[in-house]
Design an enzyme around this catalytic site. Structure first.
Site, PDB file in Angstrom:
ATOM      1  N   ASN A   1      31.169  42.708  50.630  1.00 55.61           N
ATOM      2  CA  ASN A   1      31.711  42.697  49.262  1.00 55.61           C
ATOM      3  C   ASN A   1      32.255  44.055  48.801  1.00 55.61           C
ATOM      4  O   ASN A   1      32.991  44.136  47.820  1.00 55.61           O
ATOM      5  CB  ASN A   1      30.658  42.205  48.256  1.00 55.61           C
TER       6      ASN A   1
ATOM      7  N   ASP B   1      28.279  30.850  45.490  1.00 53.61           N
ATOM      8  CA  ASP B   1      29.734  31.059  45.605  1.00 53.61           C
ATOM      9  C   ASP B   1      30.482  30.288  44.510  1.00 53.61           C
ATOM     10  O   ASP B   1      30.028  29.230  44.058  1.00 53.61           O
ATOM     11  CB  ASP B   1      30.194  30.587  46.995  1.00 53.61           C
TER      12      ASP B   1
HETATM   13  C1  FPP Z   1      30.671  34.781  45.121  1.00 55.09           C
HETATM   14  O1  FPP Z   1      31.604  34.208  44.246  1.00 55.09           O
HETATM   15  C2  FPP Z   1      29.696  35.508  44.350  1.00 55.09           C
HETATM   16  C3  FPP Z   1      29.464  36.844  44.440  1.00 55.09           C
HETATM   17  C4  FPP Z   1      30.151  37.711  45.387  1.00 55.09           C
HETATM   18  C5  FPP Z   1      28.493  37.492  43.586  1.00 55.09           C
HETATM   19  C6  FPP Z   1      27.302  36.668  43.257  1.00 55.09           C
HETATM   20  C7  FPP Z   1      26.603  37.326  42.147  1.00 55.09           C
HETATM   21  C8  FPP Z   1      26.048  36.676  41.122  1.00 55.09           C
HETATM   22  C9  FPP Z   1      25.940  35.220  40.979  1.00 55.09           C
HETATM   23  C10 FPP Z   1      25.452  37.435  40.065  1.00 55.09           C
HETATM   24  C11 FPP Z   1      24.053  37.818  40.426  1.00 55.09           C
HETATM   25  C12 FPP Z   1      24.006  39.250  40.263  1.00 55.09           C
HETATM   26  C13 FPP Z   1      22.899  39.962  40.171  1.00 55.09           C
HETATM   27  C14 FPP Z   1      23.050  41.317  39.705  1.00 55.09           C
HETATM   28  C15 FPP Z   1      21.568  39.467  40.475  1.00 55.09           C
HETATM   29  P1  FPP Z   1      33.125  34.593  44.397  1.00 55.09           P
HETATM   30  O2  FPP Z   1      33.398  35.743  43.500  1.00 55.09           O
HETATM   31  O3  FPP Z   1      33.441  34.848  45.833  1.00 55.09           O
HETATM   32  O4  FPP Z   1      33.811  33.312  43.873  1.00 55.09           O
HETATM   33  P2  FPP Z   1      35.192  32.697  44.386  1.00 55.09           P
HETATM   34  O5  FPP Z   1      34.973  32.219  45.781  1.00 55.09           O
HETATM   35  O6  FPP Z   1      35.440  31.578  43.430  1.00 55.09           O
HETATM   36  O7  FPP Z   1      36.222  33.776  44.284  1.00 55.09           O
END
Ligand code: FPP
Length: 251
Positions: free
Chosen positions: A71, A23
């Site tokens: 998501n 995250d």
């Molecule tokens: C949460 O951060 C992260 C995600 C929803 C996606 C996680 C994906 C990756 C790390 C890339 C890996 C991908 C593949 C194709 C293997 P957030 O966007 O919720 O962050 P925030 O809480 O700061 O908004």
């Protein structure tokens, strides 16, 4: 009662199975005045680093939450960006990961993803199927509740009688049936919740939460989590081994 899948109480310093909620990508990008996608892109690099670091430390299974069932509710450009990232990540890193002995497995509902994404996952799984150093399970379109439901549906489809369904049987029908339950659950990004990840499997996992935003996660952050894990006293419902003794002075 202990879960049949919970390992015997042990002081093993290195967890066999680490599960991570990656995250903080969006916030990492926002702090740099960049679009959220940039954070996800850097998140892939952090993931590749972490697979390597886990393998170097003897972790046998790493399971990461890359795209949750929830998501899909994100803005459509972010969803399509994450789908596109699967294709980029597979073409950029598959050969490297395979050479390093990483076996890739995808867990989650593949029905809703495009043929291109499904094909990329199939390629990643088939090209790495023979590898044995570490198993990287990517939870994609995955939810812990979805997993329990699909396991129950499979039990019904197999015609199991109620008496035949126990913890071991249901575990064998879950998406991660090939792996031991996670020993260590890590969540980056400062939130302190499980968010529908591996609900069944984390029953006895040690939980570790870090303020580090996922794109900044590296071997040093992993080592902090592993050090915290090594200090934990895992009991799996058993009595404590070194209970503080009551004072005997009569006071
Ligand atoms: C949460 O951060 C992260 C995600 C929803 C996606 C996680 C994906 C990756 C790390 C890339 C890996 C991908 C593949 C194709 C293997 P957030 O966007 O919720 O962050 P925030 O809480 O700061 O908004």
């Amino acid at each position: 009662m202990d879960s049949p899948r919970a390992p015997a109480a042990s002081s093993a310093a290195v967890p066999r199975h680490v599960a991570i909620v990656m995250d903080g990508n969006g916030r990492w990008a926002k702090r740099r005045f960049m679009p959220r996608f940039f954070g996800h892109k850097q998140g892939v690099d952090a993931l590749v680093r972490t697979v390597q670091a886990c393998a170097d430390r003897g972790v046998e299974y790493l399971t990461v939450f890359a795209f949750s069932s929830e998501n899909w509710k994100r803005p459509s450009e972010e969803v399509s960006g994450l789908m596109g990232l699967v294709l980029v990540a597979v073409s950029k890193y598959l050969t490297k990961l395979s050479k390093e002995g990483v076996r890739i497995r995808i867990v989650g509902d593949r029905e809703a993803v495009s043929d291109r994404v499904r094909d990329a996952w199939h390629t990643a799984e088939s090209q790495t199927a023979h590898n044995t150093r570490i198993t990287l399970s990517v939870a994609f379109n995955y939810g812990g509740r979805w997993d329990v439901v699909q396991a129950c549906r499979r039990a019904v489809a197999e015609g199991l009688a109620p008496a035949e369904i126990d913890e071991a049987r249901l575990s064998s029908l879950m998406a991660l049936s090939y792996a031991p339950d996670p020993d260590l659950f890590i969540r980056t990004g400062g939130e302190v919740r499980i968010s529908n990840f591996l609900l069944w499997q984390v029953a006895y996992a040690e939980l570790y939460f870090s303020d580090c935003l996922w794109p900044d996660f590296d071997a040093a952050e992993l080592d902090q989590a592993l050090a915290a894990y090594a200090r934990r006293d895992r009991r799996f419902g058993l009595v404590k081994t070194a209970e503080p003794q009551p004072a005997t002075s009569g006071a």
